[in-house]
Structure formats: structure tokens, C-alpha cells
Design a protein around this motif. Structure first.
Motif, PDB file in Angstrom:
ATOM      1  N   ALA A  13       0.801  -1.084  -0.192  1.00 17.27           N
ATOM      2  CA  ALA A  13       0.109  -0.309  -0.159  1.00 17.27           C
ATOM      3  C   ALA A  13       0.639   1.413   0.179  1.00 17.27           C
ATOM      4  O   ALA A  13       2.461   1.356   0.240  1.00 17.27           O
ATOM      5  CB  ALA A  13      -0.716   0.037   1.316  1.00 17.27           C
ATOM      6  N   SER A 189     -11.647   6.073   0.516  1.00 21.83           N
ATOM      7  CA  SER A 189      -9.851   4.608  -0.149  1.00 21.83           C
ATOM      8  C   SER A 189      -9.670   5.668  -1.416  1.00 21.83           C
ATOM      9  O   SER A 189      -9.031   5.495  -1.792  1.00 21.83           O
ATOM     10  CB  SER A 189     -11.348   3.677   0.359  1.00 21.83           C
ATOM     11  OG  SER A 189     -10.200   2.800  -0.545  1.00 21.83           O
ATOM     12  N   THR A 190     -10.703   5.707  -2.815  1.00 22.27           N
ATOM     13  CA  THR A 190     -10.002   6.140  -3.898  1.00 22.27           C
ATOM     14  C   THR A 190      -9.161   7.621  -3.685  1.00 22.27           C
ATOM     15  O   THR A 190      -8.383   7.398  -4.493  1.00 22.27           O
ATOM     16  CB  THR A 190     -11.164   6.466  -4.671  1.00 22.27           C
ATOM     17  OG1 THR A 190     -12.253   5.083  -4.825  1.00 22.27           O
ATOM     18  CG2 THR A 190     -11.017   6.857  -5.971  1.00 22.27           C
ATOM     19  N   GLU A 193      -6.294   7.124  -2.479  1.00 29.34           N
ATOM     20  CA  GLU A 193      -5.042   6.396  -2.736  1.00 29.34           C
ATOM     21  C   GLU A 193      -5.106   7.318  -3.907  1.00 29.34           C
ATOM     22  O   GLU A 193      -3.457   7.404  -4.325  1.00 29.34           O
ATOM     23  CB  GLU A 193      -6.139   4.891  -3.411  1.00 29.34           C
ATOM     24  CG  GLU A 193      -5.318   4.111  -4.274  1.00 29.34           C
ATOM     25  CD  GLU A 193      -5.872   3.291  -5.208  1.00 29.34           C
ATOM     26  OE1 GLU A 193      -5.856   2.151  -5.249  1.00 29.34           O
ATOM     27  OE2 GLU A 193      -7.094   3.554  -5.670  1.00 29.34           O
ATOM     28  N   ASP A 396      -1.157   5.458 -11.573  1.00 29.61           N
ATOM     29  CA  ASP A 396      -0.165   6.409 -10.842  1.00 29.61           C
ATOM     30  C   ASP A 396       0.265   7.591 -11.347  1.00 29.61           C
ATOM     31  O   ASP A 396      -0.595   8.961 -10.574  1.00 29.61           O
ATOM     32  CB  ASP A 396       1.260   6.233 -10.243  1.00 29.61           C
ATOM     33  CG  ASP A 396       0.647   4.384  -9.193  1.00 29.61           C
ATOM     34  OD1 ASP A 396       0.292   4.791  -8.425  1.00 29.61           O
ATOM     35  OD2 ASP A 396       1.422   3.587  -9.595  1.00 29.61           O
ATOM     36  N   ARG A 422      -8.898  -0.390 -11.800  1.00 30.27           N
ATOM     37  CA  ARG A 422      -8.539   1.029 -11.011  1.00 30.27           C
ATOM     38  C   ARG A 422      -8.343   2.428 -12.253  1.00 30.27           C
ATOM     39  O   ARG A 422      -8.847   3.460 -11.615  1.00 30.27           O
ATOM     40  CB  ARG A 422      -6.962   0.859 -10.022  1.00 30.27           C
ATOM     41  CG  ARG A 422      -5.930   2.220  -9.821  1.00 30.27           C
ATOM     42  CD  ARG A 422      -4.786   1.893  -8.434  1.00 30.27           C
ATOM     43  NE  ARG A 422      -4.711   3.269  -8.525  1.00 30.27           N
ATOM     44  CZ  ARG A 422      -3.162   3.571  -8.402  1.00 30.27           C
ATOM     45  NH1 ARG A 422      -2.652   3.148  -8.910  1.00 30.27           N
ATOM     46  NH2 ARG A 422      -2.697   4.343  -7.817  1.00 30.27           N
TER      47      ARG A 422
END
Length: 473
Positions: A13, A189-190, A193, A396, A422
Motif C-alpha cells: 500500500a 479510499s479512492t 489512493e 499512478d 483502478r
């Protein structure tokens, strides 16, 4: 997230500052690691966790904390690798509450995070993963008792996305919330992230210092070209050539290894043959480097042994808190005059500054794209060649561009999706503010074979540079 049985649970994570951690179940052999964590805690941290002063953990307590059945009791640890040693930096635990001797669907949860890592989001991630396991085991409510002065823990619960209720009694909050994965929980959470992924990219695209490993004294080879391109672009940070014997290269002090620099290094460009990459990356870990770019090919795109080596690289960087671009890539650049980063070996002149962010999974197409925009005098903000995507992916980089004030348009050349779900979460949100032009190749059988190498169609000049990576500097 792929969920496994509780006693096998393990995942990587990203923290809110971009660092990475490994999250796994606690094991009986963690007793000494847990004791080391406890001994690093201040008396105040011990007090807010145990509600009393405590000098040590007894053998009985260590057994209680580490030898679990993963039905009534579940505990996860957040770890970082330092050399050969794995250190626990955080623990999250729940135990099922019983009434009249019968288990209920409620569980009490508690956390401990090393002070050096508090505020990085360790507790929030542990809570999120514990809730995932709890739902799998039929636990629908978490409860916790938190001292009123423990603001950090209260903030963890409030920022989790769960609907938290709390009641204060004699200086202690009783906190409770359902473990259900609601839209609010998923959204929180998204967003965590996305922010973590974006922050992790700053070491690559906004570095204050860059080390180049694999620079030859002869001035040839990929490492020498990387260093020359960085100097030619006028990189505004510090440059550190790495060579086992040289003391000076291109007018810069040289060092035998990255860990010998003796100053913070944000980014390391690794231009050594594939067989030597793991050793250099391990040295970067000991030096506390934030991000590494591995140029060399000969990994997953080449053979089964290369695939295993690539998997080891990813495990090493993730367990150590670093991130990795590549391997089998051509580098990256940032045209912002305050950065002036040309960390590619194929583009001798930094493209003009502009508002287009560009990513390519293929080295050949990446080079062609850069040549084309230069011929059209189109400006770029940043460019990233992700290669095999052992760690850093297009998702990313998208997360970084979402908030990058210098990027208004995004161009992607993709050969595959490592995590399509994702991408499906991130891309629509980004596209609401910044148009995304994406090209997906390799849809035919022949195209898939060509795409697998990322460099199969490289022009002769570029292939020459790649071949030089098989020779020692």
C-alpha cells in the motif's frame, strides 16, 4: 483488491506522503519485532494505547498479541524492510466481542503506530484492511475506546469514510461504526489512493537531487548519456555520478555507490546491466532514495528468469518504502524551468515547456512521440516512459497529473492495463477536468507479441543504446 483468507492476508500500500509499506498478518515469529516497536514508543504513546504506563511487554502479552486464531482475533502489521531486517511500524488488531459466552457481530479494534511514522496514514490503511477482513468474517460493527487526548486516533476514524458515532464518558470516547463498504467508504479510499499515488510520483518528476548509476569514464553508454542530458537541460538540483572507481566525471564529484553520497538523494537513474540492477537498488534502499528508474532490459519481457528478477525488484522497493519506474524504459522528463529534468537517454534536447503530459509504455513509440511534438513545436509539461511497469503504472502518473498545475491535456500510449478497474476509477474523474487521449495497442495476436517487449520496434540508434547496457562501464 484481491481478498485472501485472513491468515494469508498480505498486500502492498501507499502512504499519503507517497512512501510504500507492506501490510500482512501478524505471525508468531513477530514477537521480537513487536517488542522492538514497543521499545521505540514514548511513554505517552504507550499510555494512550494501553491506558496505563507500561515499561515492557511480558512474554505472555507477546504470545497474546502474536499467536492468533484469525477467527476471534485478527491482527495486521505494517512493515518496512531495512537491509535484511523487517521492521514493524504499525499494528492494527480486532477481537470479536462475546456476550453470554457467544460471539457477536461486533469487534473491538485498536492500533499502535511508531511515532516516526505517525501522520503518514499507517493507521488509516490498517483500519481499511481490517474492515475488509471483518466483513469477510461476518463482523458488521467496529468499536473502540479512545482517550479524549488521543486526537490522532480520533482523526483516523473520522477520516476513514465510515459513519462514526462516539460518546464521551470520563475522558474516554466510545467509538462505533459499521464496517460496510458504503459509497462514502469507497470514495474516501479512492481519494486516499489517488493522493498517495500522486505524491509518490513527485520524487520522479520534481526531484531535488539525482544520482546516475552506471556512468562510464569514457563518456559512452547509457549512463553517460543520461548524465550529459541532465547537465545539458540545466537540471536545477544536485547531480551525483556513480562509478566504482572514478572520483570525478563531467566536472562533478563521483561516488562509488549511491549510499556513499552522504546527502539526500530523491531519484536514482540505474543504467547498469540487468544482472547488476538488484545490487544497485538494494544500495539505494540503504541510502534512503525515494524513487529509482531502471533503464535496463532483460526482465519480464525477456525470459522467465527475467520475470522472477523483476518480481524481486518490485518486492524490494515496495517493502523498503521506495517506488520504481521501469525496468526496460527510456526514462522521464519535466520541462518546468524550476526543475529542467531530462532523465532520458534518447532525447538530447529538453522539449519546449507546455501543458501536455505524455506517457508511453513503449520506448519506440515514446521516442517517436517526443520527436513528433518537437517537430511541431508543441510543448510538454512532463513525459514518463513506464516500460514493464513493475511498480509505477499509468494509473499512478494519471493521479499525479490530476492535480499538476502545469498539465492540462494528457496523452497515453498503452500496451496493456495492469489494473483496469483502478484505471476505470481514476480516468473518469481526471477527464472531467483534463482531456485524456489514450491509444491502446496490441489488440491482435501479433500486436500483443510485439507489445510485450516494449522495445521490439525500436529504431537502430535506440537499439544501439540498449545493447550498451549489456557491457560494463
Amino acid at each position: 483488491m484481491r481478498v485472501t483468507a485472513p491468515h494469508h492476508y498480505a498486500t502492498d500500500a501507499l502512504l499519503r506522503d507517497g512512501g510504500s509499506i507492506h501490510i500482512r498478518v501478524i505471525r508468531p515469529d513477530d514477537k521480537q519485532r513487536l517488542l522492538a516497536l514497543f521499545e521505540r514508543l514514548s511513554s505517552r504513546s504507550v499510555y494512550v494505547r494501553f491506558f496505563q504506563t507500561k515499561q515492557r511487554l511480558t512474554d505472555e502479552e507477546l504470545r497474546y498479541f502474536t499467536e492468533l486464531d484469525f477467527t476471534r482475533d485478527v491482527a495486521l502489521v505494517a512493515t518496512l524492510q531495512e537491509g535484511q531486517d523487517e521492521h514493524i511500524i504499525g499494528v492494527g488488531r480486532y477481537f470479536r466481542i462475546t456476550e453470554d459466552g457467544k460471539p457477536t457481530t461486533h469487534a473491538e479494534v485498536a492500533f499502535t503506530v511508531a511515532e516516526a511514522h505517525q501522520g503518514r496514514g499507517v493507521g488509516t490503511l490498517l483500519l481499511e484492511h481490517l474492515a475488509t477482513i471483518a466483513r469477510m468474517q461476518g463482523i458488521d460493527t467496529f468499536e473502540a475506546y479512545v482517550l479524549g487526548e488521543n486526537n490522532r486516533m480520533l482523526e483516523v476514524f473520522e477520516a476513514s469514510g465510515f459513519t462514526v458515532q462516539r460518546a464521551l464518558d470520563t475522558g474516554v470516547f466510545h467509538v462505533s461504526f459499521p464496517t460496510a463498504e458504503t459509497p462514502q467508504v469507497r470514495a474516501a479510499s479512492t481519494e486516499r489512493e489517488r493522493v498517495a499515488a500522486a505524491q509518490s510520483m513527485r520524487a520522479f518528476l520534481n526531484p531535488r537531487s539525482v544520482a546516475v548509476a552506471g556512468v562510464s569514464r569514457r563518456g559512452d553508454g547509457v549512463g553517460a548519456v543520461l548524465l550529459a542530458n541532465l547537465q545539458r537541460a540545466g537540471f536545477t538540483g544536485r547531480l551525483y555520478p556513480i562509478h566504482p572507481h572514478a572520483t570525478e566525471i563531467n566536472g562533478l564529484p563521483a561516488f562509488p555507490r549511491v549510499s556513499a553520497v552522504g546527502a539526500p538523494v530523491d531519484l536514482a537513474l540505474i543504467a547498469v546491466p540487468a544482472a547488476g540492477v538488484e545490487e544497485v537498488v538494494a544500495d539505494c534502499v540503504s541510502a534512503g532514495v525515494h524513487g529509482v528508474v531502471v533503464i535496463a532490459s532483460g526482465f519480464a519481457e525477456a525470459s522467465a528468469a527475467g520475470r522472477e528478477a523483476e518480481q524481486r525488484l518490485r518486492a524490494l522497493v515496495r517493502a523498503s518504502g521506495m517506488r520504481l519506474v521501469g525496468p526496460n524504459c527510456m526514462g522521464l522528463l519535466n520541462t518546468d524551468p524550476e526543475i529542467a529534468l531530462n532523465a532520458t537517454f534518447t532525447t538530447p534536447v529538453l522539449p519546449p515547456a507546455g501543458n501536455i503530459g505524455m506517457l508511453s509504455q513503449s520506448g519506440a513509440l515514446g521516442l517517436a512521440m517526443l520527436d513528433y511534438v518537437q517537430s511541431l513545436h508543441v510543448g510538454l509539461s512532463t513525459f514518463v516512459s513506464v516500460g514493464n511497469r513493475a511498480d509505477v503504472s499509468s494509473n499512478d502518473v494519471l493521479a499525479y497529473w490530476a492535480d499538476d498545475p502545469h498539465t492540462d491535456v494528457i496523452v497515453l500510449y498503452l500496451e496493456s492495463f495492469g489494473n483496469p478497474r483502478r484505471f476505470a476509477r481514476i480516468a473518469p474523474d481526471v477527464a472531467r477536468h483534463k482531456p485524456i487521449i489514450a491509444v491502446k495497442s496490441g489488440r491482435s495476436v501479433a500486436g500483443s507479441r510485439a507489445a510485450a517487449s516494449h522495445s521490439a520496434a525500436l529504431p537502430p540508434a535506440t537499439l544501439l543504446w540498449r545493447r550498451s547496457l549489456s557491457k560494463p562501464a
